[in-house]
Design an enzyme around this catalytic site. Structure first.
Site, short mmCIF file in Angstrom:
data_model
loop_
_atom_site.label_atom_id
_atom_site.label_comp_id
_atom_site.label_asym_id
_atom_site.label_seq_id
_atom_site.Cartn_x
_atom_site.Cartn_y
_atom_site.Cartn_z
N ARG A 117 0.88 -1.18 -0.21
CA ARG A 117 -0.12 -0.02 -0.02
C ARG A 117 0.90 1.23 0.08
O ARG A 117 2.12 1.17 0.62
CB ARG A 117 -0.94 0.20 1.16
N ARG A 161 -1.70 -6.35 14.17
CA ARG A 161 -2.87 -5.91 13.85
C ARG A 161 -4.08 -6.78 13.60
O ARG A 161 -5.29 -6.69 13.85
CB ARG A 161 -2.97 -4.82 12.53
P1 AP5 Z 1 -7.29 0.00 2.36
O1 AP5 Z 1 -8.45 0.35 1.55
O2 AP5 Z 1 -6.32 0.88 2.63
O3 AP5 Z 1 -7.85 -1.37 3.40
P2 AP5 Z 1 -8.33 -0.78 5.04
O4 AP5 Z 1 -9.26 -1.77 5.23
O5 AP5 Z 1 -8.76 0.85 4.99
O6 AP5 Z 1 -6.80 -1.02 5.68
P3 AP5 Z 1 -6.33 -0.10 7.07
O7 AP5 Z 1 -4.84 -0.75 7.00
O8 AP5 Z 1 -6.17 1.19 6.90
O9 AP5 Z 1 -7.18 -0.78 8.15
P4 AP5 Z 1 -6.82 -0.80 9.52
O10 AP5 Z 1 -8.24 -0.95 9.96
O11 AP5 Z 1 -5.71 -1.58 9.83
O12 AP5 Z 1 -6.23 0.77 9.79
P5 AP5 Z 1 -6.56 2.04 10.48
O13 AP5 Z 1 -6.01 3.33 9.59
O14 AP5 Z 1 -8.17 1.96 10.77
O15 AP5 Z 1 -6.67 -1.44 1.33
C1 AP5 Z 1 -5.34 -1.72 1.56
C2 AP5 Z 1 -4.39 -2.02 0.63
O16 AP5 Z 1 -5.08 -2.95 -0.33
C3 AP5 Z 1 -4.24 -0.86 -0.53
O17 AP5 Z 1 -2.95 -0.95 -1.01
C4 AP5 Z 1 -5.68 -1.09 -1.63
O18 AP5 Z 1 -5.07 -0.33 -2.84
C5 AP5 Z 1 -5.29 -2.50 -1.82
N1 AP5 Z 1 -6.67 -2.91 -2.01
C6 AP5 Z 1 -7.80 -2.47 -1.71
N2 AP5 Z 1 -8.83 -3.12 -1.96
C7 AP5 Z 1 -8.24 -4.17 -2.87
C8 AP5 Z 1 -8.80 -5.31 -3.51
N3 AP5 Z 1 -10.30 -5.40 -3.60
N4 AP5 Z 1 -7.75 -6.06 -4.33
C9 AP5 Z 1 -6.46 -5.94 -4.28
N5 AP5 Z 1 -6.22 -4.81 -3.64
C10 AP5 Z 1 -6.89 -4.01 -2.68
O19 AP5 Z 1 -5.99 2.04 11.78
C11 AP5 Z 1 -4.55 1.97 12.05
C12 AP5 Z 1 -4.37 2.04 13.48
O20 AP5 Z 1 -4.94 3.22 14.10
C13 AP5 Z 1 -4.97 0.90 14.42
O21 AP5 Z 1 -3.95 -0.34 14.11
C14 AP5 Z 1 -5.01 1.17 15.65
O22 AP5 Z 1 -3.87 1.27 16.30
C15 AP5 Z 1 -5.40 2.98 15.53
N6 AP5 Z 1 -6.91 2.66 15.55
C16 AP5 Z 1 -7.72 3.13 14.34
N7 AP5 Z 1 -9.01 3.08 14.88
C17 AP5 Z 1 -8.96 2.62 16.30
C18 AP5 Z 1 -10.07 2.42 16.96
N8 AP5 Z 1 -11.45 2.30 16.64
N9 AP5 Z 1 -9.76 1.62 18.25
C19 AP5 Z 1 -8.46 1.66 18.72
N10 AP5 Z 1 -7.45 1.89 18.03
C20 AP5 Z 1 -7.70 2.38 16.25
#
Ligand code: AP5
Length: 208
Positions: free
Chosen positions: A127, A166
Protein backbone atom coordinates in the site's frame (compact mmCIF):
# COMPACT_ATOMS: atom_id res chain seq x y z
CA UNK A 1 -27.47 6.88 5.58
CA UNK A 2 -25.61 5.81 8.77
CA UNK A 3 -23.15 3.05 8.00
CA UNK A 4 -20.25 1.24 9.59
CA UNK A 5 -17.44 -0.55 7.78
CA UNK A 6 -15.84 -3.42 9.69
CA UNK A 7 -13.07 -5.66 8.41
CA UNK A 8 -9.51 -6.75 9.02
CA UNK A 9 -6.58 -4.39 8.32
CA UNK A 10 -6.07 -4.03 4.59
CA UNK A 11 -9.49 -5.48 3.72
CA UNK A 12 -10.22 -2.44 1.56
CA UNK A 13 -12.40 -0.44 3.96
CA UNK A 14 -10.74 2.89 3.13
CA UNK A 15 -10.77 2.18 -0.62
CA UNK A 16 -14.46 1.28 -0.64
CA UNK A 17 -15.56 3.92 1.89
CA UNK A 18 -14.09 6.67 -0.31
CA UNK A 19 -16.28 5.47 -3.18
CA UNK A 20 -19.45 5.17 -1.06
CA UNK A 21 -19.23 8.60 0.55
CA UNK A 22 -19.17 10.17 -2.91
CA UNK A 23 -22.33 8.28 -3.80
CA UNK A 24 -24.21 8.97 -0.55
CA UNK A 25 -22.77 12.44 0.16
CA UNK A 26 -21.95 11.62 3.76
CA UNK A 27 -18.72 12.23 5.72
CA UNK A 28 -16.12 9.47 5.85
CA UNK A 29 -15.07 9.13 9.48
CA UNK A 30 -11.93 7.02 9.75
CA UNK A 31 -10.48 6.81 13.26
CA UNK A 32 -7.18 5.65 11.72
CA UNK A 33 -7.02 8.81 9.56
CA UNK A 34 -7.96 10.98 12.55
CA UNK A 35 -5.22 9.43 14.68
CA UNK A 36 -2.66 9.85 11.87
CA UNK A 37 -3.63 13.54 11.55
CA UNK A 38 -3.15 13.98 15.33
CA UNK A 39 0.25 12.24 15.14
CA UNK A 40 1.30 14.52 12.30
CA UNK A 41 0.13 17.62 14.22
CA UNK A 42 2.10 16.44 17.27
CA UNK A 43 -0.81 16.88 19.70
CA UNK A 44 -0.59 15.11 23.11
CA UNK A 45 -3.34 12.72 21.99
CA UNK A 46 -1.41 12.05 18.76
CA UNK A 47 1.75 11.27 20.71
CA UNK A 48 -0.16 8.82 22.90
CA UNK A 49 -1.87 7.17 19.90
CA UNK A 50 1.43 6.86 18.04
CA UNK A 51 2.86 4.60 20.75
CA UNK A 52 0.11 2.05 20.11
CA UNK A 53 -0.24 2.44 16.35
CA UNK A 54 3.45 1.88 15.57
CA UNK A 55 3.31 -1.60 17.03
CA UNK A 56 -0.11 -2.45 15.63
CA UNK A 57 -1.96 -2.31 18.95
CA UNK A 58 -5.33 -0.66 19.47
CA UNK A 59 -5.42 2.82 20.99
CA UNK A 60 -7.23 2.66 24.39
CA UNK A 61 -11.03 2.82 24.26
CA UNK A 62 -11.40 6.02 26.31
CA UNK A 63 -9.16 7.95 23.89
CA UNK A 64 -10.88 6.55 20.80
CA UNK A 65 -14.42 7.01 22.08
CA UNK A 66 -13.60 10.62 23.09
CA UNK A 67 -12.26 11.31 19.60
CA UNK A 68 -15.41 9.99 17.91
CA UNK A 69 -17.71 11.85 20.34
CA UNK A 70 -15.97 15.11 19.36
CA UNK A 71 -16.35 14.29 15.68
CA UNK A 72 -20.05 13.50 16.11
CA UNK A 73 -20.56 16.94 17.64
CA UNK A 74 -19.83 18.46 14.22
CA UNK A 75 -22.95 19.33 12.19
CA UNK A 76 -21.99 17.44 9.01
CA UNK A 77 -22.75 14.12 10.77
CA UNK A 78 -26.44 15.01 11.18
CA UNK A 79 -27.34 13.76 7.70
CA UNK A 80 -25.42 10.51 8.10
CA UNK A 81 -21.91 9.09 8.17
CA UNK A 82 -19.65 6.29 7.07
CA UNK A 83 -17.64 5.03 10.04
CA UNK A 84 -14.45 3.22 8.97
CA UNK A 85 -12.39 1.48 11.66
CA UNK A 86 -14.79 2.33 14.51
CA UNK A 87 -16.13 0.59 16.53
CA UNK A 88 -13.37 -1.94 16.98
CA UNK A 89 -14.11 -3.29 20.45
CA UNK A 90 -17.28 -4.21 22.34
CA UNK A 91 -17.03 -1.12 24.63
CA UNK A 92 -16.71 1.09 21.51
CA UNK A 93 -19.80 -0.55 19.95
CA UNK A 94 -21.72 0.00 23.18
CA UNK A 95 -20.61 3.65 23.38
CA UNK A 96 -21.72 4.22 19.77
CA UNK A 97 -25.08 2.62 20.46
CA UNK A 98 -25.60 4.86 23.50
CA UNK A 99 -24.62 7.99 21.55
CA UNK A 100 -27.01 7.20 18.69
CA UNK A 101 -29.86 6.38 21.09
CA UNK A 102 -29.26 9.67 22.90
CA UNK A 103 -29.52 11.46 19.54
CA UNK A 104 -32.70 9.51 18.66
CA UNK A 105 -31.18 7.98 15.49
CA UNK A 106 -30.34 4.46 14.34
CA UNK A 107 -27.75 2.75 12.21
CA UNK A 108 -28.90 1.69 8.75
CA UNK A 109 -26.30 -0.98 8.08
CA UNK A 110 -23.02 -2.54 9.13
CA UNK A 111 -20.89 -3.85 6.27
CA UNK A 112 -18.40 -6.57 7.13
CA UNK A 113 -15.71 -6.77 4.45
CA UNK A 114 -14.36 -10.32 4.58
CA UNK A 115 -10.83 -11.05 3.31
CA UNK A 116 -8.77 -14.06 4.45
CA UNK A 117 -5.63 -13.38 6.49
CA UNK A 118 -3.39 -14.94 3.81
CA UNK A 119 -4.20 -12.08 1.39
CA UNK A 120 -3.84 -9.29 3.96
CA UNK A 121 -0.06 -9.06 4.30
CA UNK A 122 0.48 -8.55 0.54
CA UNK A 123 -2.21 -5.86 0.43
CA UNK A 124 -0.67 -4.00 3.38
CA UNK A 125 2.99 -4.21 2.38
CA UNK A 126 2.25 -2.87 -1.12
CA UNK A 127 0.00 0.00 0.00
CA UNK A 128 1.07 3.58 -0.76
CA UNK A 129 -1.01 6.71 -0.09
CA UNK A 130 -0.97 10.12 -1.71
CA UNK A 131 -0.77 12.75 1.06
CA UNK A 132 -2.08 15.45 -1.30
CA UNK A 133 -5.23 13.72 -2.54
CA UNK A 134 -5.72 10.98 0.07
CA UNK A 135 -5.85 8.43 -2.76
CA UNK A 136 -4.89 4.86 -1.76
CA UNK A 137 -2.80 2.82 -4.20
CA UNK A 138 -1.18 -0.58 -4.29
CA UNK A 139 2.10 -1.17 -6.08
CA UNK A 140 0.69 -4.27 -7.81
CA UNK A 141 -3.12 -4.27 -7.50
CA UNK A 142 -3.77 -0.55 -8.07
CA UNK A 143 -0.53 1.00 -9.36
CA UNK A 144 -0.10 4.75 -8.92
CA UNK A 145 0.38 6.96 -11.99
CA UNK A 146 4.09 7.84 -12.47
CA UNK A 147 3.54 11.58 -11.90
CA UNK A 148 2.55 11.04 -8.22
CA UNK A 149 5.07 8.28 -7.40
CA UNK A 150 7.63 10.60 -5.78
CA UNK A 151 5.26 11.96 -3.15
CA UNK A 152 3.64 8.68 -2.06
CA UNK A 153 3.97 7.58 1.56
CA UNK A 154 4.27 4.15 3.13
CA UNK A 155 2.53 4.00 6.51
CA UNK A 156 4.75 3.36 9.55
CA UNK A 157 2.48 0.50 10.67
CA UNK A 158 2.50 -1.19 7.26
CA UNK A 159 5.35 -3.51 8.19
CA UNK A 160 4.97 -7.27 8.25
CA UNK A 161 5.51 -7.35 12.02
CA UNK A 162 2.93 -4.65 12.77
CA UNK A 163 0.42 -6.26 10.38
CA UNK A 164 0.65 -9.53 12.33
CA UNK A 165 -0.18 -7.60 15.55
CA UNK A 166 -3.02 -5.76 13.82
CA UNK A 167 -4.50 -9.03 12.58
CA UNK A 168 -4.21 -10.51 16.06
CA UNK A 169 -5.94 -7.44 17.54
CA UNK A 170 -8.68 -7.77 14.90
CA UNK A 171 -9.44 -11.40 15.72
CA UNK A 172 -9.22 -10.91 19.48
CA UNK A 173 -10.82 -7.49 20.01
CA UNK A 174 -12.87 -6.63 16.90
CA UNK A 175 -14.34 -9.97 15.78
CA UNK A 176 -16.46 -10.10 19.00
CA UNK A 177 -18.50 -7.11 17.80
CA UNK A 178 -19.71 -9.12 14.77
CA UNK A 179 -22.33 -11.10 16.78
CA UNK A 180 -23.38 -7.81 18.42
CA UNK A 181 -24.49 -6.45 15.02
CA UNK A 182 -25.61 -9.83 13.64
CA UNK A 183 -28.11 -10.20 16.49
CA UNK A 184 -29.54 -6.76 15.78
CA UNK A 185 -30.06 -7.71 12.11
CA UNK A 186 -27.82 -4.91 10.82
CA UNK A 187 -24.83 -6.96 9.64
CA UNK A 188 -24.26 -7.55 5.93
CA UNK A 189 -21.31 -9.71 4.93
CA UNK A 190 -19.46 -8.68 1.77
CA UNK A 191 -16.82 -10.78 0.00
CA UNK A 192 -13.79 -8.47 -0.17
CA UNK A 193 -11.85 -10.73 -2.55
CA UNK A 194 -11.78 -9.58 -6.16
CA UNK A 195 -10.74 -6.38 -7.86
CA UNK A 196 -11.73 -3.11 -6.11
CA UNK A 197 -14.37 -2.54 -8.84
CA UNK A 198 -15.82 -6.02 -8.33
CA UNK A 199 -16.05 -5.43 -4.58
CA UNK A 200 -17.72 -2.04 -5.14
CA UNK A 201 -20.30 -3.76 -7.36
CA UNK A 202 -21.07 -6.32 -4.62
CA UNK A 203 -21.42 -3.57 -2.00
CA UNK A 204 -23.66 -1.47 -4.26
CA UNK A 205 -25.96 -4.43 -4.88
CA UNK A 206 -25.99 -5.23 -1.16
CA UNK A 207 -27.10 -1.69 -0.35
CA UNK A 208 -29.96 -1.54 -2.86
P1 AP5 B 1 -7.25 -0.12 2.19
O1 AP5 B 1 -8.50 0.31 1.51
O2 AP5 B 1 -6.28 0.93 2.60
O3 AP5 B 1 -7.62 -1.08 3.44
P2 AP5 B 1 -8.22 -0.77 4.88
O4 AP5 B 1 -9.18 -1.86 5.19
O5 AP5 B 1 -8.73 0.63 4.95
O6 AP5 B 1 -6.90 -0.98 5.71
P3 AP5 B 1 -6.25 -0.21 6.93
O7 AP5 B 1 -4.90 -0.81 7.10
O8 AP5 B 1 -6.34 1.29 6.77
O9 AP5 B 1 -7.15 -0.67 8.08
P4 AP5 B 1 -6.79 -0.73 9.53
O10 AP5 B 1 -8.13 -1.03 10.08
O11 AP5 B 1 -5.70 -1.64 9.93
O12 AP5 B 1 -6.13 0.70 9.80
P5 AP5 B 1 -6.71 2.04 10.44
O13 AP5 B 1 -6.14 3.15 9.66
O14 AP5 B 1 -8.18 1.96 10.65
O15 AP5 B 1 -6.54 -1.21 1.27
C1 AP5 B 1 -5.30 -1.78 1.65
C2 AP5 B 1 -4.43 -2.00 0.39
O16 AP5 B 1 -5.06 -2.99 -0.43
C3 AP5 B 1 -4.28 -0.75 -0.49
O17 AP5 B 1 -3.00 -0.74 -1.05
C4 AP5 B 1 -5.36 -0.93 -1.58
O18 AP5 B 1 -4.98 -0.30 -2.80
C5 AP5 B 1 -5.39 -2.45 -1.72
N1 AP5 B 1 -6.72 -2.94 -2.05
C6 AP5 B 1 -7.92 -2.46 -1.63
N2 AP5 B 1 -8.92 -3.20 -2.12
C7 AP5 B 1 -8.32 -4.19 -2.87
C8 AP5 B 1 -8.83 -5.28 -3.63
N3 AP5 B 1 -10.14 -5.51 -3.73
N4 AP5 B 1 -7.92 -6.11 -4.23
C9 AP5 B 1 -6.59 -5.88 -4.11
N5 AP5 B 1 -6.05 -4.86 -3.43
C10 AP5 B 1 -6.92 -4.03 -2.81
O19 AP5 B 1 -6.05 1.98 11.90
C11 AP5 B 1 -4.65 2.13 12.08
C12 AP5 B 1 -4.34 2.06 13.57
O20 AP5 B 1 -5.02 3.15 14.26
C13 AP5 B 1 -4.83 0.79 14.30
O21 AP5 B 1 -3.89 -0.28 14.18
C14 AP5 B 1 -4.95 1.30 15.73
O22 AP5 B 1 -3.68 1.40 16.35
C15 AP5 B 1 -5.48 2.71 15.54
N6 AP5 B 1 -6.96 2.75 15.53
C16 AP5 B 1 -7.76 3.14 14.50
N7 AP5 B 1 -9.05 3.03 14.84
C17 AP5 B 1 -9.07 2.55 16.12
C18 AP5 B 1 -10.13 2.19 17.01
N8 AP5 B 1 -11.42 2.30 16.65
N9 AP5 B 1 -9.79 1.72 18.24
C19 AP5 B 1 -8.49 1.62 18.61
N10 AP5 B 1 -7.45 1.91 17.81
C20 AP5 B 1 -7.74 2.37 16.56
Amino acid sequence: MRMIFIGPPGAGKGTQAARLVDKYKIPHISTGDMFRAAVKAGTPMGQEADRYMKSGQLVPDEVTIGLVRERFAQPDTQAGFMLDGFPRTVPQAEALSEALTADGVQLDTVLLLEVPDRLIVDRIIGRRSDPETGEIYHLTFNPPPPEVSDRLVHRKDDTEEAVRSRLEAYHKMTAPIIPFYETSGLLQRVNGVGTPDEVTAVITSTLT
